[in-house]
Design an enzyme around this catalytic site. Sequence first.
Site, PDB file in Angstrom:
ATOM      1  N   TYR A  53       0.850  -1.198   0.000  1.00 21.53           N
ATOM      2  CA  TYR A  53       0.000   0.000   0.000  1.00 21.53           C
ATOM      3  C   TYR A  53       0.880   1.241   0.000  1.00 21.53           C
ATOM      4  CZ  TYR A  53      -4.991  -0.603   0.038  1.00 21.53           C
ATOM      5  OH  TYR A  53      -6.276  -0.801  -0.366  1.00 21.53           O
ATOM      6  N   GLU A  55      -0.524   4.922  -0.387  1.00 18.65           N
ATOM      7  CA  GLU A  55      -1.293   6.157  -0.602  1.00 18.65           C
ATOM      8  C   GLU A  55      -0.394   7.375  -0.455  1.00 18.65           C
ATOM      9  OE1 GLU A  55      -4.720   6.234   1.921  1.00 18.65           O
ATOM     10  OE2 GLU A  55      -5.696   4.610   0.823  1.00 18.65           O
ATOM     11  N   ASP A 199      -7.620  13.533 -24.748  1.00 18.79           N
ATOM     12  CA  ASP A 199      -7.674  12.143 -24.282  1.00 18.79           C
ATOM     13  C   ASP A 199      -7.041  11.304 -25.388  1.00 18.79           C
ATOM     14  OD1 ASP A 199      -8.305   9.519 -23.758  1.00 18.79           O
ATOM     15  OD2 ASP A 199     -10.332   9.943 -23.047  1.00 18.79           O
ATOM     16  N   THR A 225      -5.099   5.991 -21.247  1.00 17.44           N
ATOM     17  CA  THR A 225      -4.829   4.668 -20.685  1.00 17.44           C
ATOM     18  C   THR A 225      -3.376   4.346 -21.025  1.00 17.44           C
ATOM     19  OG1 THR A 225      -5.613   3.691 -22.740  1.00 17.44           O
ATOM     20  CG2 THR A 225      -7.176   3.756 -20.904  1.00 17.44           C
ATOM     21  N   LYS A 228      -3.240   0.441 -24.431  1.00 19.38           N
ATOM     22  CA  LYS A 228      -3.718   0.280 -25.818  1.00 19.38           C
ATOM     23  C   LYS A 228      -2.494   0.307 -26.743  1.00 19.38           C
ATOM     24  CE  LYS A 228      -8.389   1.929 -24.902  1.00 19.38           C
ATOM     25  NZ  LYS A 228      -8.521   2.825 -23.728  1.00 19.38           N
ATOM     26  N   ARG A 234      -2.788  -2.519 -17.768  1.00 22.57           N
ATOM     27  CA  ARG A 234      -4.087  -1.850 -17.657  1.00 22.57           C
ATOM     28  C   ARG A 234      -3.956  -0.731 -16.649  1.00 22.57           C
ATOM     29  NH1 ARG A 234      -8.102  -4.710 -20.801  1.00 22.57           N
ATOM     30  NH2 ARG A 234      -9.568  -3.214 -19.955  1.00 22.57           N
TER      31      ARG A 234
HETATM   32  N1  DSN Z   1     -14.182   2.527 -25.051  1.00 19.14           N
HETATM   33  C1  DSN Z   1     -13.110   1.597 -24.894  1.00 19.14           C
HETATM   34  C2  DSN Z   1     -12.633   1.182 -26.218  1.00 19.14           C
HETATM   35  O1  DSN Z   1     -12.291   2.030 -27.026  1.00 19.14           O
HETATM   36  O2  DSN Z   1     -12.641  -0.009 -26.499  1.00 19.14           O
HETATM   37  C3  DSN Z   1     -12.066   2.152 -24.109  1.00 19.14           C
HETATM   38  O3  DSN Z   1     -12.572   2.725 -22.944  1.00 19.14           O
END
Ligand code: DSN
Length: 416
Positions: A53, A55, A199, A225, A228, A234
């Site tokens: 942990y 924080e 984003d 994120t 991807k 993740r």
């Molecule tokens: N909306 C999801 C995607 O593009 O698959 C990601 O959050």
Amino acid sequence: MADLPLTEVDPEIAECIRDEEKRQHEKLRLIPSENYATRAVMEACGSVLNNKYSEGYAGKRYYEGQQNIDKVEQLAIERLKKLYGVDHANVQPYSGSPANLGVYFAFCKPGDTIMGMGLPSGGHLTHGWKVSISGKYFNAIQYGVRREDHRIDFDEVAKLAREHKPKLLFCGATAYPRVVDFPKFAEIAREVGSILVADIAHISGLVAGGSHPSPVGHAEVISSTTHKTLRGPRGGMILCNDEHKKAIDRAVFPGLQGGPHNGTTAGIAIAAKLAMADDFKAYAHAIVDNSRTLADTLVSRGFDLVTGGSDNHLILIDLTNKDVPGKVAAQALDRAGMVANYNSVPFDTRKPFDPSGIRLGTPAITSRGMGADEMKRLGNWMADVVEDTENEGLITRIAGEIKDLCDQFPAPGVRL
Ligand code: DSN
């Protein structure tokens, strides 16, 4: 039990994981938000960092024993700063949606006006769509794409921004196959006094590898994120200039989250290191090249692509002219070994759970090392299946051919 391997402790779960490894090996994974995390990233995620942990932030934690965690988090931050050329990185958001929530919490109060791309046009749920907290807690204004060419309608963006003066203007998408024009968004945001948030969840790997323009210098805040096109664990991240550092950090912790997931933080550090290597640039450019080749092949087989093609990692197909619903097509493609997702297309006349389109992308198959020849074969296989979705003989034959192809291109991080 504590020291026994998974296969002995829980054979049912062990079998699910084995089956998933097999699936990820023998199918062409085309969902544009998915990829193969590298083996090093997977190792970090499954390490003892899971047990700690922490924080707070490095040097200012609410728990003792941070000698190693602080180093891990600082490495992740420093590498991301270098990779993207930004003043600050927060690597604690649990994923992309919490990263965006962190941005809202840093700058907005409930009821404030925010603006983003509507979900039906390719925007993300968290950009103000009505069923999401971003649409329920804020006065969310949504812009879209033009009916004639399905490109972002900047006249509409400027008009709505002037009228509503949003506190935050979000750009970036989840189903938009073209380059996002960050300078144009920045010009509009500047004119109306909004903070521009880019984003880049889908394209953060392309930006890092130089195959999509960077929002740095245009957007004051960048959310993403990390799993991807960036090919990390993740997780989520928020990048910003020094001016917003304090607000962002406070919003993520203690505003929104408790302890960060330290294995993920280590995975982000590893992904950032790998993204600075030369072969990552080649990978990022290959994703786009593959997407263009696949798009050309699909067009040559009579498919109607939203915007007519692709200049990133993603392709959105409107199947109306093929007279096949997106769901039926996606299910037949999956049986044949090609995993895409059914998806609404702009101005769709069908419902979101039974839409007119399918969305696909090239990140995962590019990570396997596939190139132009494989994209042409893939486009033709897709066409054969979509044009004959009930022909199980054809589907079984193609599934076998795809498995043979997959055997020649081992999936990174997948051990059979
Ligand atoms: N909306 C999801 C995607 O593009 O698959 C990601 O959050």
